[in-house]
Design a protein around this motif. Structure first.
Motif, PDB file in Angstrom:
ATOM      1  N   ALA A 105     -14.941  24.776   8.922  1.00  0.00           N
ATOM      2  CA  ALA A 105     -15.873  26.267   9.169  1.00  0.00           C
ATOM      3  C   ALA A 105     -17.232  25.664  10.256  1.00  0.00           C
ATOM      4  O   ALA A 105     -18.126  26.078  10.628  1.00  0.00           O
ATOM      5  N   GLU A 106     -17.066  24.180   9.454  1.00  0.00           N
ATOM      6  CA  GLU A 106     -18.493  23.614   9.852  1.00  0.00           C
ATOM      7  C   GLU A 106     -18.667  23.306  11.151  1.00  0.00           C
ATOM      8  O   GLU A 106     -19.293  22.468  11.739  1.00  0.00           O
ATOM      9  N   MET A 107     -17.177  23.256  11.304  1.00  0.00           N
ATOM     10  CA  MET A 107     -16.972  22.934  13.720  1.00  0.00           C
ATOM     11  C   MET A 107     -17.519  23.932  14.045  1.00  0.00           C
ATOM     12  O   MET A 107     -16.744  25.531  14.223  1.00  0.00           O
ATOM     13  N   GLU A 108     -18.507  23.412  15.008  1.00  0.00           N
ATOM     14  CA  GLU A 108     -18.468  24.448  16.430  1.00  0.00           C
ATOM     15  C   GLU A 108     -18.118  24.179  17.633  1.00  0.00           C
ATOM     16  O   GLU A 108     -17.542  23.592  17.748  1.00  0.00           O
ATOM     17  N   PRO A 109     -17.381  25.529  18.040  1.00  0.00           N
ATOM     18  CA  PRO A 109     -17.280  25.209  18.945  1.00  0.00           C
ATOM     19  C   PRO A 109     -18.317  24.759  20.804  1.00  0.00           C
ATOM     20  O   PRO A 109     -19.290  24.541  20.237  1.00  0.00           O
ATOM     21  N   GLY A 110     -17.574  23.533  21.080  1.00  0.00           N
ATOM     22  CA  GLY A 110     -18.455  22.435  21.784  1.00  0.00           C
ATOM     23  C   GLY A 110     -18.208  21.074  20.950  1.00  0.00           C
ATOM     24  O   GLY A 110     -18.132  19.746  21.596  1.00  0.00           O
ATOM     25  N   ASP A 111     -18.125  20.859  19.456  1.00  0.00           N
ATOM     26  CA  ASP A 111     -18.056  19.942  18.988  1.00  0.00           C
ATOM     27  C   ASP A 111     -16.668  18.841  19.470  1.00  0.00           C
ATOM     28  O   ASP A 111     -15.459  19.573  19.726  1.00  0.00           O
ATOM     29  N   LEU A 112     -16.655  17.955  19.850  1.00  0.00           N
ATOM     30  CA  LEU A 112     -15.507  16.871  19.169  1.00  0.00           C
ATOM     31  C   LEU A 112     -14.678  16.677  18.025  1.00  0.00           C
ATOM     32  O   LEU A 112     -14.767  16.683  17.011  1.00  0.00           O
ATOM     33  N   VAL A 113     -13.541  16.559  18.648  1.00  0.00           N
ATOM     34  CA  VAL A 113     -12.173  15.635  16.906  1.00  0.00           C
ATOM     35  C   VAL A 113     -11.046  15.363  17.331  1.00  0.00           C
ATOM     36  O   VAL A 113     -10.777  15.050  18.340  1.00  0.00           O
ATOM     37  N   ILE A 114     -12.239  13.905  16.494  1.00  0.00           N
ATOM     38  CA  ILE A 114     -11.100  12.429  17.315  1.00  0.00           C
ATOM     39  C   ILE A 114     -10.400  12.227  16.076  1.00  0.00           C
ATOM     40  O   ILE A 114     -10.369  12.761  14.628  1.00  0.00           O
ATOM     41  N   THR A 115      -8.598  12.977  16.381  1.00  0.00           N
ATOM     42  CA  THR A 115      -7.691  12.446  15.736  1.00  0.00           C
ATOM     43  C   THR A 115      -6.769  11.194  15.301  1.00  0.00           C
ATOM     44  O   THR A 115      -7.695  10.021  16.044  1.00  0.00           O
ATOM     45  N   ARG A 116      -7.813  11.051  13.601  1.00  0.00           N
ATOM     46  CA  ARG A 116      -7.447   9.690  12.809  1.00  0.00           C
ATOM     47  C   ARG A 116      -5.532  10.024  12.984  1.00  0.00           C
ATOM     48  O   ARG A 116      -5.386   8.516  12.648  1.00  0.00           O
ATOM     49  N   GLY A 117      -4.680  10.867  12.174  1.00  0.00           N
ATOM     50  CA  GLY A 117      -3.668  11.100  12.380  1.00  0.00           C
ATOM     51  C   GLY A 117      -3.390  12.791  12.198  1.00  0.00           C
ATOM     52  O   GLY A 117      -4.140  13.472  12.531  1.00  0.00           O
ATOM     53  N   ALA A 118      -1.900  12.626  12.597  1.00  0.00           N
ATOM     54  CA  ALA A 118      -0.929  13.968  13.638  1.00  0.00           C
ATOM     55  C   ALA A 118      -0.563  15.037  12.468  1.00  0.00           C
ATOM     56  O   ALA A 118       0.485  13.788  12.354  1.00  0.00           O
ATOM     57  N   VAL A 119      -0.210  15.789  11.782  1.00  0.00           N
ATOM     58  CA  VAL A 119       0.945  16.492  11.323  1.00  0.00           C
ATOM     59  C   VAL A 119       1.800  16.767  12.410  1.00  0.00           C
ATOM     60  O   VAL A 119       1.372  17.371  13.382  1.00  0.00           O
ATOM     61  N   ARG A 120       3.009  16.848  12.203  1.00  0.00           N
ATOM     62  CA  ARG A 120       4.170  15.834  13.298  1.00  0.00           C
ATOM     63  C   ARG A 120       4.196  17.852  13.059  1.00  0.00           C
ATOM     64  O   ARG A 120       5.940  17.849  12.602  1.00  0.00           O
ATOM     65  N   GLN A 121       3.799  19.196  13.652  1.00  0.00           N
ATOM     66  CA  GLN A 121       4.671  20.166  13.921  1.00  0.00           C
ATOM     67  C   GLN A 121       5.245  20.162  14.943  1.00  0.00           C
ATOM     68  O   GLN A 121       5.647  21.820  15.886  1.00  0.00           O
ATOM     69  N   ARG A 151     -23.053   6.538  20.835  1.00  0.00           N
ATOM     70  CA  ARG A 151     -23.577   6.522  21.743  1.00  0.00           C
ATOM     71  C   ARG A 151     -23.950   7.256  22.775  1.00  0.00           C
ATOM     72  O   ARG A 151     -25.239   7.736  23.446  1.00  0.00           O
ATOM     73  N   LEU A 152     -23.734   8.197  22.700  1.00  0.00           N
ATOM     74  CA  LEU A 152     -23.497   9.675  23.908  1.00  0.00           C
ATOM     75  C   LEU A 152     -24.308  10.686  23.481  1.00  0.00           C
ATOM     76  O   LEU A 152     -24.646  11.571  24.202  1.00  0.00           O
ATOM     77  N   GLY A 153     -23.906  10.746  22.446  1.00  0.00           N
ATOM     78  CA  GLY A 153     -25.125  11.736  21.078  1.00  0.00           C
ATOM     79  C   GLY A 153     -23.938  13.046  20.533  1.00  0.00           C
ATOM     80  O   GLY A 153     -25.439  14.079  20.558  1.00  0.00           O
ATOM     81  N   HIS A 154     -22.703  12.822  21.237  1.00  0.00           N
ATOM     82  CA  HIS A 154     -21.934  14.622  21.258  1.00  0.00           C
ATOM     83  C   HIS A 154     -21.808  14.414  19.490  1.00  0.00           C
ATOM     84  O   HIS A 154     -21.876  13.333  19.275  1.00  0.00           O
ATOM     85  N   ASP A 155     -21.458  15.597  19.102  1.00  0.00           N
ATOM     86  CA  ASP A 155     -21.044  15.961  17.848  1.00  0.00           C
ATOM     87  C   ASP A 155     -19.626  15.628  17.931  1.00  0.00           C
ATOM     88  O   ASP A 155     -19.191  16.700  18.311  1.00  0.00           O
ATOM     89  N   TYR A 156     -19.383  15.273  16.936  1.00  0.00           N
ATOM     90  CA  TYR A 156     -17.880  14.734  16.078  1.00  0.00           C
ATOM     91  C   TYR A 156     -17.444  15.037  15.466  1.00  0.00           C
ATOM     92  O   TYR A 156     -18.112  15.200  14.080  1.00  0.00           O
ATOM     93  N   HIS A 157     -16.126  15.352  14.606  1.00  0.00           N
ATOM     94  CA  HIS A 157     -15.753  14.990  13.614  1.00  0.00           C
ATOM     95  C   HIS A 157     -13.964  14.166  13.663  1.00  0.00           C
ATOM     96  O   HIS A 157     -13.314  14.281  14.993  1.00  0.00           O
ATOM     97  N   VAL A 158     -14.037  13.326  12.538  1.00  0.00           N
ATOM     98  CA  VAL A 158     -12.614  12.708  12.713  1.00  0.00           C
ATOM     99  C   VAL A 158     -11.665  13.669  11.139  1.00  0.00           C
ATOM    100  O   VAL A 158     -12.512  13.521  10.516  1.00  0.00           O
TER     101      VAL A 158
END
Length: 273
Positions: A105-121, A151-158
Motif C-alpha cells: 500500500a505504501e508504494m505510489e505510482p511513480g515510485d521505483l522498485v529495485i529488485t533484489r530477487g524474483a519469484v519465478r512464475q 543521488r537523483l532523489g527518486h523515491d524507491y523501494h527494494v
C-alpha cells in the motif's frame, strides 16, 4: 546436439541483428521499443544501431561511460533471447528498465522498485534450471541502482518481484468476458502477505540467465499501478531510465575500484568518489 544450421550467422545475432562492436558491455533492457525515445535523450550521445522485430538497440555514453539499450518486447521468452544473443557478443551487465504493479500500500505510482530477487512464475527460466533455483539480482547492480536513486532523489523501494507469463490471468486480473483463472482471487493477497513488492513479466528470467552464465543483472521498474489501493498512473518511466543509466556509470566506477584494489567484488567499504 543440434547442428550448425541452428545458427544461421556466426557474426550477426539472429534476432537482435547485432555484432561485437555494436554494443557496450552494459545494456538496459526495457520492454517497449518506444521507451528508447525516453531513455537515450538522458545520455551524452547515442546512435541507433539496430531494429529488428521487438529488438531495438541504441549505443552511446552516459557521463562518459559507454552504455547501450535493447528493447525486449513483452515477456520472458523474448527477454531471454535478448540476454542470450547479447551475451554472445560480449555484454556482461543487464539492467531491466520497466513498469510494474505494486503490491504494498505504501508504494505510489511513480515510485521505483529495485529488485533484489524474483519469484519465478514464468516458464522461460524453467527451460534452463530446476524449479527451486533462485532468481537473484547481482549485489553490485542492486547497490548501484540504490546509490543512483539516492543521488537523483527518486523515491524507491527494494524488494522481491514476481514475474509472470500473463498480464491478465497470471497477475490475478479477469480475462475476456470475466474469465477467472484458478487461484486468481487469492494470488495478489498471497504475494502481498509474503512481502513481495511488485509484479511484472521479465525480471526473473533475466536474473536467472545472468546467474547461470556468470553475468551481472538487476531490475528497476516504475510503479504504474498499485494493486492494493487501485491507483493507476503511467508515471516515473524517465526516473527508472535515469536511475538505470546512472547505475551503469557507477558500476563502471566499481569496476575501476576493484581493479585498483585487486579484488573481484565491490563492497560497501570501497568508495565510489
Amino acid at each position: 546436439m543440434p547442428g550448425d544450421s541452428e545458427d544461421p550467422n556466426d557474426e550477426v545475432q539472429y534476432h537482435v541483428e547485432l555484432s561485437t562492436g555494436d554494443i557496450a558491455d552494459a545494456v538496459l533492457l526495457p520492454g517497449n521499443p518506444e521507451r528508447l525515445d525516453k531513455i537515450t535523450p538522458l545520455w551524452d550521445d547515442h546512435e541507433e544501431v539496430a531494429h529488428h522485430r521487438e529488438y531495438r538497440t541504441a549505443t552511446g555514453s552516459y557521463d562518459g561511460t559507454p552504455i547501450s539499450v535493447t528493447s525486449t518486447g513483452i515477456g520472458s521468452p523474448s527477454a531471454a533471447i535478448a540476454v542470450e544473443e547479447l551475451a554472445r557478443i560480449g555484454v556482461d551487465t543487464f539492467i531491466r528498465v520497466g513498469s510494474c504493479g505494486a503490491l504494498q500500500a505504501e508504494m505510489e505510482p511513480g515510485d521505483l522498485v529495485i529488485t533484489r530477487g524474483a519469484v519465478r512464475q514464468e516458464g522461460t527460466s524453467d527451460e534452463y534450471v530446476r524449479e527451486d533455483y533462485p532468481a537473484v539480482a547481482d549485489n553490485e547492480v542492486v547497490s548501484a541502482l540504490v546509490a543512483a536513486a539516492e543521488r537523483l532523489g527518486h523515491d524507491y523501494h527494494v524488494g522481491l518481484t514476481m514475474s509472470s507469463d500473463s498480464f491478465y490471468a497470471g497477475q490475478g486480473r479477469p480475462g475476456f468476458e470475466g474469465f477467472e483463472a484458478v487461484g486468481s482471487d487469492d494470488l495478489i493477497q498471497e504475494l502481498k502477505d509474503a512481502n513481495v513488492a511488485n509484479v511484472e513479466m521479465e525480471a526473473s528470467a533475466i536474473l536467472t540467465l545472468a546467474n547461470v552464465y556468470g553475468l551481472r543483472a538487476g531490475a528497476v521498474c516504475s510503479v504504474f499501478a498499485n494493486r492494493e489501493t487501485g491507483e493507476f498512473l503511467t508515471e516515473g518511466e524517465s526516473n527508472a531510465a535515469e536511475t538505470a543509466s546512472l547505475a551503469v556509470h557507477l558500476l563502471a566506477k566499481m569496476d575501476e575500484k576493484k581493479a585498483e584494489e585487486g579484488v573481484d567484488q565491490w563492497h560497501a567499504g570501497m568508495s565510489l568518489e
